[in-house]
Enzyme design. Structure first.
Site, mmCIF file in Angstrom:
data_model
loop_
_atom_site.group_PDB
_atom_site.id
_atom_site.type_symbol
_atom_site.label_atom_id
_atom_site.label_comp_id
_atom_site.label_asym_id
_atom_site.label_seq_id
_atom_site.Cartn_x
_atom_site.Cartn_y
_atom_site.Cartn_z
ATOM 1 N N HIS A 66 0.943 -1.490 -0.001
ATOM 2 C CA HIS A 66 0.466 -0.192 -0.176
ATOM 3 C C HIS A 66 0.670 1.159 0.576
ATOM 4 O O HIS A 66 1.287 1.844 0.786
ATOM 5 C CB HIS A 66 -0.790 0.084 1.122
ATOM 6 C CG HIS A 66 -1.827 -1.382 1.515
ATOM 7 N ND1 HIS A 66 -3.386 -0.734 0.808
ATOM 8 C CD2 HIS A 66 -1.815 -2.557 1.456
ATOM 9 C CE1 HIS A 66 -3.947 -2.188 1.052
ATOM 10 N NE2 HIS A 66 -3.185 -3.289 1.442
ATOM 11 N N HIS A 259 1.610 -13.171 3.571
ATOM 12 C CA HIS A 259 0.708 -11.301 2.652
ATOM 13 C C HIS A 259 2.018 -11.035 1.867
ATOM 14 O O HIS A 259 1.908 -10.457 0.910
ATOM 15 C CB HIS A 259 0.655 -10.227 4.149
ATOM 16 C CG HIS A 259 0.927 -9.059 3.048
ATOM 17 N ND1 HIS A 259 0.001 -8.699 3.109
ATOM 18 C CD2 HIS A 259 2.082 -7.678 2.823
ATOM 19 C CE1 HIS A 259 -0.465 -6.993 2.123
ATOM 20 N NE2 HIS A 259 0.702 -6.386 2.311
#
Ligand code: R1P
Ligand code: CYT
Length: 287
Positions: A66, A259
Site C-alpha cells: 500500500h 502477505h
C-alpha cells in the site's frame, strides 16, 4: 479515547478543499486499491500524485503493498481519484479514520466508489486468481457495535440509520458480468459475499468453517467499513475481491496464508483487474 472522537464535517471539508486546490481535475470516481493492486492506477493519464503524508489530517499507510498516495487524473475519459493504499483497523486507526477518505471523496463531489481488495477464498469452488464481485458483506467487526458511523451523526454526511440494502450497486454488478463475458473471463468472475474480520492474523480453520456455514464466500480485513460510509453518504459502490489464496476448511488440507503471497497474486492478476476496472469506468462514462 481516540476511538470515540468524531471527525467533523468541517475537518472532512478542509481535507477535501486542500486536495481540490492542488489538482487540475474534479474527480467523479474514487478508487481504492487493495493489497498488491496499486498498479490499477497505471492506466491513469495526466496523473498527479499526492502523498498521504502531505495532506494535513489524512492518515498514512503502514502496510507493505500500500504505497500511501493519491493518484489523480483521467481514466477512460473520466476524472478519477485513486487511493494507492487504504487504512485497516489493525493498523491502529479507529474505523472512522480508516474510512475518512470515503467522506473526503463525497465532499469533493465524487459520485462513484470502486473498491478492490485481496481476500481469502472461503467458497470451495473459488480458485486463486478468481475475481469475486461483492454483492453483499458480513461486517463481523461491526457486530460488536464498532462502526465508523458511531458517535453523533452529522446529517450533512448522511442519515443516522442508513439502510445497507443494495450498498453494492446491483446494476454495476450486472454490468460487470457482461464486461467479464466481453473480456472472455466469465469463469474467473464470481458474485459473492465478503466478510470483514479485524485481522491482522489470518483466519483460523475453525473460523473459515464457521464463515462458510454463514454464507461467506471470501474473507479479508477491509472494505466493509468503507462501504458502510459510502452508503451512508450516498456514493454508488462497485467492489471486487481478488482471491489470493484458498482458505482452509479442512485440517487435512492446511493452508498457510502469508502477505508476500497475497501481494504476489495481486501482481500476477493486475492486468486483468485493471482491465475490468477500466471497462467499468468506460461504461459509466457512456451513461
Ligand atoms: C493481508 O494479506 C492483507 O491483504 C488484504 C487484507 O485486508 C490484509 O490487509 O488487504 P486489502 O483488504 O487491503 O486488499
Ligand atoms: N485473508 C486472506 N486477506 C485476508 O484477510 N486469506 C487473504 C487476504
Amino acid at each position: 479515547k481516540c476511538e470515540d472522537k468524531t471527525i467533523t464535517y468541517e475537518a472532512v471539508k478542509a481535507i477535501a478543499d486542500n486536495i481540490l486546490s492542488r489538482i487540475k481535475v474534479k474527480p467523479v470516481i474514487g478508487i481504492i486499491c487493495g493489497s498488491g493492486l496499486g498498479s490499477l492506477t497505471e492506466a491513469i493519464t495526466n496523473a498527479q500524485n499526492i502523498d498521504y503524508k502531505d495532506i494535513p489530517g489524512f492518515p498514512v499507510s503502514t502496510v507493505p503493498g500500500h504505497a500511501g498516495r493519491l493518484v489523480i487524473g483521467m481514466l477512460e475519459g473520466l476524472p478519477v481519484l485513486a487511493m494507492q493504499g487504504r487504512f485497516h483497523y489493525y493498523e491502529g486507526y479507529p474505523l472512522v479514520k480508516c474510512s475518512l477518505p470515503v467522506r473526503v471523496m463525497k465532499v469533493m463531489g465524487i459520485e462513484y466508489l470502486m473498491v478492490t481488495n485481496a481476500a481469502g477464498g472461503i467458497n470451495p469452488t473459488y480458485k486463486v486468481g478468481d475475481i469475486m464481485l461483492i454483492r453483499d458483506h458480513i461486517n463481523f467487526v461491526g457486530f460488536s457495535g464498532n462502526s465508523p458511523l458511531r458517535g453523533p451523526n452529522d446529517d450533512r454526511l448522511g442519515p443516522r440509520f442508513p439502510p445497507m440494502t443494495d450498498a453494492y450497486n446491483p446494476a454495476l454488478i450486472t454490468r460487470a458480468l457482461s464486461v467479464a463475458k466481453e473480456m472472455g473471463i466469465p469463469d474467473v468472475v464470481k458474485v459473492g459475499t465478503y466478510c470483514f474480520l479485524g485481522g491482522p492474523n489470518y483466519e483460523t480453520i475453525a473460523e473459515c468453517k464457521m464463515l462458510h456455514t454463514c454464507g461467506v464466500d471470501a474473507v479479508g480485513m477491509s472494505t466493509a467499513h468503507e462501504v458502510v460510509v459510502a452508503q451512508h453518504c450516498g456514493l454508488k459502490v462497485f467492489a471486487f475481491s481478488l482471491i489470493t489464496n484458498k482458505s482452509s476448511l479442512d485440517y487435512e488440507k492446511k493452508e498457510y496464508a502469508n502477505h508476500a503471497e497475497v501481494v504476489a497474486v495481486g501482481k500476477s492478476r493486475e492486468s486483468t483487474c485493471r482491465e475490468l476496472m477500466c471497462r467499468m469506468i468506460k461504461s459509466i462514462a457512456a451513461e
